[in-house]
Scaffold this motif. Structure first.
Motif, PDB file in Angstrom:
ATOM      1  N   HIS A  39      13.454  14.218  -5.219  1.00 27.30           N
ATOM      2  CA  HIS A  39      12.184  13.654  -5.678  1.00 27.30           C
ATOM      3  C   HIS A  39      12.201  12.125  -5.668  1.00 27.30           C
ATOM      4  O   HIS A  39      11.187  11.496  -5.345  1.00 27.30           O
ATOM      5  N   GLY A  40      13.333  11.525  -6.020  1.00 25.16           N
ATOM      6  CA  GLY A  40      13.422  10.068  -6.000  1.00 25.16           C
ATOM      7  C   GLY A  40      13.202   9.515  -4.605  1.00 25.16           C
ATOM      8  O   GLY A  40      12.475   8.526  -4.426  1.00 25.16           O
ATOM      9  N   SER A  41      13.791  10.154  -3.605  1.00 24.94           N
ATOM     10  CA  SER A  41      13.599   9.717  -2.214  1.00 24.94           C
ATOM     11  C   SER A  41      12.137   9.848  -1.809  1.00 24.94           C
ATOM     12  O   SER A  41      11.571   8.949  -1.167  1.00 24.94           O
ATOM     13  N   GLN A  42      11.513  10.956  -2.179  1.00 23.65           N
ATOM     14  CA  GLN A  42      10.103  11.155  -1.831  1.00 23.65           C
ATOM     15  C   GLN A  42       9.220  10.109  -2.506  1.00 23.65           C
ATOM     16  O   GLN A  42       8.290   9.581  -1.891  1.00 23.65           O
ATOM     17  N   VAL A  43       9.513   9.802  -3.760  1.00 19.47           N
ATOM     18  CA  VAL A  43       8.734   8.771  -4.456  1.00 19.47           C
ATOM     19  C   VAL A  43       8.894   7.428  -3.761  1.00 19.47           C
ATOM     20  O   VAL A  43       7.911   6.688  -3.577  1.00 19.47           O
ATOM     21  N   MET A  44      10.113   7.095  -3.335  1.00 13.75           N
ATOM     22  CA  MET A  44      10.323   5.811  -2.656  1.00 13.75           C
ATOM     23  C   MET A  44       9.537   5.757  -1.351  1.00 13.75           C
ATOM     24  O   MET A  44       8.968   4.715  -1.010  1.00 13.75           O
ATOM     25  N   ILE A  45       9.468   6.851  -0.625  1.00 14.77           N
ATOM     26  CA  ILE A  45       8.670   6.896   0.604  1.00 14.77           C
ATOM     27  C   ILE A  45       7.192   6.654   0.268  1.00 14.77           C
ATOM     28  O   ILE A  45       6.500   5.894   0.950  1.00 14.77           O
ATOM     29  N   MET A  46       6.714   7.272  -0.798  1.00 17.64           N
ATOM     30  CA  MET A  46       5.325   7.094  -1.213  1.00 17.64           C
ATOM     31  C   MET A  46       5.060   5.638  -1.605  1.00 17.64           C
ATOM     32  O   MET A  46       4.023   5.068  -1.251  1.00 17.64           O
ATOM     33  N   LEU A  47       6.009   5.033  -2.332  1.00 16.44           N
ATOM     34  CA  LEU A  47       5.847   3.632  -2.726  1.00 16.44           C
ATOM     35  C   LEU A  47       5.885   2.708  -1.519  1.00 16.44           C
ATOM     36  O   LEU A  47       5.105   1.754  -1.435  1.00 16.44           O
ATOM     37  N   LEU A  48       6.790   2.974  -0.568  1.00 14.78           N
ATOM     38  CA  LEU A  48       6.861   2.145   0.638  1.00 14.78           C
ATOM     39  C   LEU A  48       5.564   2.243   1.442  1.00 14.78           C
ATOM     40  O   LEU A  48       5.039   1.230   1.919  1.00 14.78           O
ATOM     41  N   ARG A  49       5.046   3.456   1.577  1.00 11.48           N
ATOM     42  CA  ARG A  49       3.776   3.636   2.280  1.00 11.48           C
ATOM     43  C   ARG A  49       2.675   2.836   1.585  1.00 11.48           C
ATOM     44  O   ARG A  49       1.888   2.131   2.222  1.00 11.48           O
ATOM     45  N   HIS A  50       2.637   2.899   0.267  1.00  7.56           N
ATOM     46  CA  HIS A  50       1.655   2.148  -0.517  1.00  7.56           C
ATOM     47  C   HIS A  50       1.826   0.638  -0.290  1.00  7.56           C
ATOM     48  O   HIS A  50       0.843  -0.079  -0.068  1.00  7.56           O
ATOM     49  N   PHE A  78       3.289  -1.043   2.249  1.00  2.00           N
ATOM     50  CA  PHE A  78       3.047  -1.521   3.606  1.00  2.00           C
ATOM     51  C   PHE A  78       1.659  -1.185   4.134  1.00  2.00           C
ATOM     52  O   PHE A  78       1.059  -1.982   4.849  1.00  2.00           O
ATOM     53  N   GLU A  79       1.134  -0.035   3.771  1.00  2.00           N
ATOM     54  CA  GLU A  79      -0.128   0.405   4.353  1.00  2.00           C
ATOM     55  C   GLU A  79      -1.344   0.158   3.465  1.00  2.00           C
ATOM     56  O   GLU A  79      -2.467   0.182   3.957  1.00  2.00           O
ATOM     57  N   THR A  80      -1.132  -0.074   2.179  1.00  4.95           N
ATOM     58  CA  THR A  80      -2.248  -0.374   1.285  1.00  4.95           C
ATOM     59  C   THR A  80      -2.221  -1.839   0.842  1.00  4.95           C
ATOM     60  O   THR A  80      -3.225  -2.535   0.950  1.00  4.95           O
ATOM     61  N   LEU A  81      -1.065  -2.294   0.376  1.00  8.19           N
ATOM     62  CA  LEU A  81      -0.959  -3.671  -0.124  1.00  8.19           C
ATOM     63  C   LEU A  81      -0.679  -4.686   0.981  1.00  8.19           C
ATOM     64  O   LEU A  81      -0.734  -5.888   0.736  1.00  8.19           O
ATOM     65  N   ASN A  82      -0.354  -4.203   2.184  1.00  7.88           N
ATOM     66  CA  ASN A  82      -0.082  -5.076   3.327  1.00  7.88           C
ATOM     67  C   ASN A  82       1.057  -6.054   3.060  1.00  7.88           C
ATOM     68  O   ASN A  82       0.996  -7.230   3.402  1.00  7.88           O
ATOM     69  N   LEU A  83       2.131  -5.551   2.425  1.00  8.30           N
ATOM     70  CA  LEU A  83       3.316  -6.379   2.192  1.00  8.30           C
ATOM     71  C   LEU A  83       4.192  -6.390   3.436  1.00  8.30           C
ATOM     72  O   LEU A  83       4.068  -5.526   4.306  1.00  8.30           O
ATOM     73  N   ARG A  93       8.515  -4.513   6.840  1.00  8.20           N
ATOM     74  CA  ARG A  93       7.405  -3.745   7.418  1.00  8.20           C
ATOM     75  C   ARG A  93       7.735  -3.300   8.843  1.00  8.20           C
ATOM     76  O   ARG A  93       7.427  -2.169   9.236  1.00  8.20           O
ATOM     77  N   SER A  94       8.359  -4.160   9.649  1.00  4.01           N
ATOM     78  CA  SER A  94       8.696  -3.794  11.036  1.00  4.01           C
ATOM     79  C   SER A  94       9.653  -2.607  11.059  1.00  4.01           C
ATOM     80  O   SER A  94       9.552  -1.740  11.932  1.00  4.01           O
ATOM     81  N   GLU A  95      10.567  -2.527  10.088  1.00  2.00           N
ATOM     82  CA  GLU A  95      11.492  -1.393  10.017  1.00  2.00           C
ATOM     83  C   GLU A  95      10.750  -0.124   9.596  1.00  2.00           C
ATOM     84  O   GLU A  95      11.010   0.957  10.136  1.00  2.00           O
ATOM     85  N   TRP A  96       9.819  -0.259   8.673  1.00  2.00           N
ATOM     86  CA  TRP A  96       8.987   0.868   8.250  1.00  2.00           C
ATOM     87  C   TRP A  96       8.159   1.389   9.410  1.00  2.00           C
ATOM     88  O   TRP A  96       8.111   2.589   9.677  1.00  2.00           O
ATOM     89  N   ASP A  97       7.525   0.468  10.147  1.00  2.00           N
ATOM     90  CA  ASP A  97       6.710   0.861  11.293  1.00  2.00           C
ATOM     91  C   ASP A  97       7.554   1.559  12.361  1.00  2.00           C
ATOM     92  O   ASP A  97       7.117   2.543  12.952  1.00  2.00           O
ATOM     93  N   ALA A  98       8.774   1.065  12.601  1.00  2.00           N
ATOM     94  CA  ALA A  98       9.665   1.673  13.593  1.00  2.00           C
ATOM     95  C   ALA A  98      10.056   3.086  13.182  1.00  2.00           C
ATOM     96  O   ALA A  98      10.105   3.993  14.003  1.00  2.00           O
ATOM     97  N   ARG A  99      10.301   3.300  11.899  1.00  2.00           N
ATOM     98  CA  ARG A  99      10.659   4.650  11.407  1.00  2.00           C
ATOM     99  C   ARG A  99       9.485   5.606  11.558  1.00  2.00           C
ATOM    100  O   ARG A  99       9.671   6.781  11.855  1.00  2.00           O
ATOM    101  N   LYS A 100       8.265   5.116  11.333  1.00  8.11           N
ATOM    102  CA  LYS A 100       7.087   5.973  11.476  1.00  8.11           C
ATOM    103  C   LYS A 100       6.931   6.435  12.930  1.00  8.11           C
ATOM    104  O   LYS A 100       6.594   7.577  13.184  1.00  8.11           O
ATOM    105  N   VAL A 101       7.201   5.539  13.875  1.00  5.29           N
ATOM    106  CA  VAL A 101       7.073   5.872  15.298  1.00  5.29           C
ATOM    107  C   VAL A 101       8.140   6.873  15.702  1.00  5.29           C
ATOM    108  O   VAL A 101       7.890   7.821  16.443  1.00  5.29           O
ATOM    109  N   GLU A 102       9.357   6.710  15.145  1.00  5.65           N
ATOM    110  CA  GLU A 102      10.472   7.600  15.477  1.00  5.65           C
ATOM    111  C   GLU A 102      10.232   9.010  14.932  1.00  5.65           C
ATOM    112  O   GLU A 102      10.806   9.964  15.415  1.00  5.65           O
TER     113      GLU A 102
END
Length: 184
Positions: A107-118, A120-125, A174-183
């Motif tokens: 659950h901790g890993s899933q929460v971190m994924i949700m926070l990272l998505r928030h 990078f994709e909502t707050l544009n950090l 963010r570039s690392e997050w975007d690369a993981r999403k593509v992979e």
């Protein structure tokens, strides 16, 4: 802000009725082993903390973590984004899974994924980081699994439970997050 969903978890605004669980968790030495808390907290302190939430920047208000349990939602912890530096597009993350019955279920890993998505994709950090104690190897592995990289170590930076411990700084760009999403 609307709720954030991911699998069988959701992040929602902290509500007054959450205080009772938070009080129990922040006074449990097993739960606080990985947190910066080291003194007991009273219910009055938790009430004051709750009252101060409304004064924070809306982007930095904490979330309650809930797990779907049959047809209901069960509170299992809290998390949040804080210390946002808008000019640098950077922020720090924090998490507490207080409900010990759900530890070691990912659950901790899933929460971190949700926070990272928030972030990078909502707050544009552009950069998100966290701090983790050197003695908390399971947390470090969990953070690495979701994309965090070790940036450095602040040696013997914290004194807790009668000894000094290192604090590791870990981050995701963010570039690392975007690369993981593509992979995938």
């Amino acid at each position: 802000m609307s709720m954030i969903y991911g699998g069988d978890l959701r992040l929602r605004a902290v509500e007054h009725e959450d205080i009772k669980s938070f009080y129990r968790w922040v006074n449990d030495p097993e739960v606080t082993r990985g947190l910066s808390l080291y003194l007991p907290m009273s219910t009055l302190e938790e009430e004051k903390w709750f009252d101060r939430i409304a004064e924070r920047d809306p982007h930095e208000r904490p979330f309650s973590i809930e797990l779907r349990h049959r047809d209901a939602w069960k509170l299992i912890g809290s998390c949040g984004v804080f210390g946002i530096e808008w000019h640098n597009r950077s922020a720090e993350l924090g998490i507490m899974i207080g409900e010990k019955s759900v530890w070691n279920h990912g659950h901790g890993s899933q929460v971190m994924i949700m926070l990272l998505r928030h972030c990078f994709e909502t707050l544009n950090l552009n950069r998100v980081f966290l701090r983790v104690y050197g003695g908390n190897a399971p947390a470090r592995r969990s953070y690495e699994k979701v994309g965090f990289f070790l940036e450095g170590c602040m040696r013997q930076a914290v004194y807790k439970s009668g000894k000094y411990d290192d604090i590791y700084i870990m981050s995701v760009l963010r570039s690392e997050w975007d690369a993981r999403k593509v992979e995938g």
